[in-house]
Design an enzyme around this catalytic site. Structure first.
Site, PDB file in Angstrom:
ATOM      1  N   HIS A 172       0.762  -0.893   0.176  1.00 15.68           N
ATOM      2  CA  HIS A 172       0.245  -0.010  -0.198  1.00 15.68           C
ATOM      3  C   HIS A 172       1.247   0.545  -0.558  1.00 15.68           C
ATOM      4  O   HIS A 172       0.370   2.197  -0.997  1.00 15.68           O
ATOM      5  CB  HIS A 172      -1.119   0.251   1.928  1.00 15.68           C
ATOM      6  CG  HIS A 172      -2.185  -0.728   1.663  1.00 15.68           C
ATOM      7  ND1 HIS A 172      -3.419  -1.066   2.249  1.00 15.68           N
ATOM      8  CD2 HIS A 172      -2.612  -1.969  -0.128  1.00 15.68           C
ATOM      9  CE1 HIS A 172      -4.057  -1.442   1.291  1.00 15.68           C
ATOM     10  NE2 HIS A 172      -4.125  -2.690   0.234  1.00 15.68           N
ATOM     11  N   HIS A 203       0.610  -1.963   8.840  1.00 13.18           N
ATOM     12  CA  HIS A 203       2.195  -2.575   8.784  1.00 13.18           C
ATOM     13  C   HIS A 203       2.878  -2.320  10.175  1.00 13.18           C
ATOM     14  O   HIS A 203       2.714  -1.249  10.670  1.00 13.18           O
ATOM     15  CB  HIS A 203       3.039  -2.346   7.197  1.00 13.18           C
ATOM     16  CG  HIS A 203       2.438  -2.794   6.425  1.00 13.18           C
ATOM     17  ND1 HIS A 203       2.685  -4.062   5.904  1.00 13.18           N
ATOM     18  CD2 HIS A 203       1.179  -2.929   5.676  1.00 13.18           C
ATOM     19  CE1 HIS A 203       1.617  -4.514   4.321  1.00 13.18           C
ATOM     20  NE2 HIS A 203       0.752  -3.972   4.353  1.00 13.18           N
TER      21      HIS A 203
END
Length: 419
Positions: free
Chosen positions: A197, A291
């Site tokens: 992303h 993340h």
């Protein structure tokens, strides 16, 4: 007592049917001779309110998308490190963006490169087709490959990220050797999951910024067209117009394409600016909730290095295809002349007797005049206030004279105070 106004040209009405009338205006229109018209420049057409509003929106979008790119890259890296590091130790409060099924994540980020191509491809094709004067082969060979290269790097890096996570991870329950089997069984797969992303959002933002650069000074093409058509109508071949080397066919193609495609190009540019702003907002959400810090920093570094290698190193290199955005059959984004503020004018505290000549034997006045002629052209909403060298030089000379006179007056006043 009021007196009768004296006519500007008293001899004009002495013959013809209107001999008894003194006309207080200069003759013009279709009766003006070619000799009288030579040396004049055509004026711009009246600007409508709609055009002013559109240019205002375009100017705002330029300010948004063309924010200092080098500074933006530094902000990307710094934010990925600092915000993500804080989030690893102090989780941020959950918001709508923390949900993986939020509207923006499902319909924008997960197909982010598709949205980027939807605006960047038609903008690149139409703008490049215009500045190449309708040369389809040149557009396909010198400009379209940039999108192909950007798509290749997007595909290559995202696939590599998946391979790294799959090959160098493990399931939290023993007995599952692959990521797919582990996830199907309802367990968790622990691996080095480089943030796809973060990469897509930064890569897409930088590509949009670079591919949108042809819009810079796009409106000046209209001025160049009007001035060059006038120059050719009076057989004037001198000047600094970037279109002076185009042949008649190229001029016709450029005039037609610019008139027909400019509204579409402006609309696409507004969409690109809005999409780039959305990518920045979604990147903040990724920093906050998804993340680990190292996974996001690595993906950000890869995206930035990819951008730097292509748009800052590869494309600007002469002789290597493809060309940089904005390069075409003519170069409308180059400055024909530049000004710089005077740096050698005597200061207010210097007296006339203390002014020292420079080593080359020329006076400070001469060096100041040279530097004034290098001052940046004044602009309004991104458009230059002067369209030719003569007008800008005259304005610079006027500014220099006024500045020098003001300095001399200050020196005289200072000398009177000291005495």
């Amino acid at each position: 007592m009021a007196t009768k106004r004296r006519p500007l040209r008293p001899n004009l009405g002495q013959s013809g049917p209107s001999s008894g009338t003194n006309m207080n205006f200069r003759p013009g229109g279709p009766d003006i001779t070619r000799a009288e018209a030579r040396g004049t420049r055509p004026t711009a057409a009246p600007t409508s309110i709609r055009e002013i509003l559109v240019m205002g929106v375009i100017h705002l979008c330029k300010k948004t998308i063309f924010f200092n790119t080098d500074l933006k890259v530094a902000l990307y890296l710094g934010s990925l490190f600092i915000i993500s590091l804080i989030g690893d130790f102090l989780p941020f409060p959950k918001t709508y963006f923390a949900r993986s099924d939020n509207l923006f994540n499902l319909y924008f980020v997960k197909v982010g490169w598709g949205w980027t191509l939807m605006f960047a491809v038609p903008f690149l094709v139409l703008s490049a087709y215009t500045i190449t004067c309708g040369d389809m082969k040149r557009m396909l060979r010198h400009h379209f490959p940039r999108i192909v290269i950007a798509t290749f790097f997007w595909f290559f890096w995202t696939k590599l990220f998946n391979i790294v996570e799959t090959s160098y991870g493990r399931c939290n329950i023993k007995g599952y050797q692959s990521k797919s089997s582990c996830l199907k069984a309802g367990h968790l797969w622990h691996g080095f999951d480089i943030s796809g992303h973060a990469f897509i959002l930064i890569h897409s933002s930088l590509v949009l910024i670079e591919e949108a650069r042809p819009i810079i000074k796009w409106e000046t093409i209209k001025e160049h067209l009007r001035n060059e058509l006038h120059n050719r109508s009076v057989s004037e071949k001198t000047g600094s117009n970037p279109l002076r080397y185009l042949n008649d066919e190229q001029m016709r193609s450029l005039q037609f394409l610019y008139t027909r495609l400019t509204p579409i190009i402006r609309t696409l540019f507004i969409g690109m600016a809005a999409l780039q702003l959305l990518w920045d907002i979604m990147l903040v959400g990724t920093m906050l909730y998804y993340h680990r810090m190292i996974e996001k920093v690595v993906s950000g570094i890869i995206a930035i290095l990819t951008w730097y290698f292509t748009y800052r190193f590869w494309y600007p290199t002469n002789g290597l295809l493809p060309d940089a955005p904005g390069d075409g059959t003519f170069f409308y984004q180059r400055e024909s002349f530049a000004f710089r503020r005077p740096t050698h004018l005597p200061t207010c505290t210097q007296s006339a007797g203390n002014q020292m000549p420079n080593p080359n034997g020329s006076s400070n006045k001469m060096s100041a005049q040279t530097s004034v002629q290098q001052q940046q052209i004044p602009t309004f909403m991104g458009m230059p206030l002067f369209t030719n060298v003569k007008a800008a030089s005259a304005a610079a000379s006027s500014l220099y004279s006024a500045e020098l006179k003001r300095r001399e007056q200050q020196q005289q006043q200072q000398a009177g105070i000291d005495s």
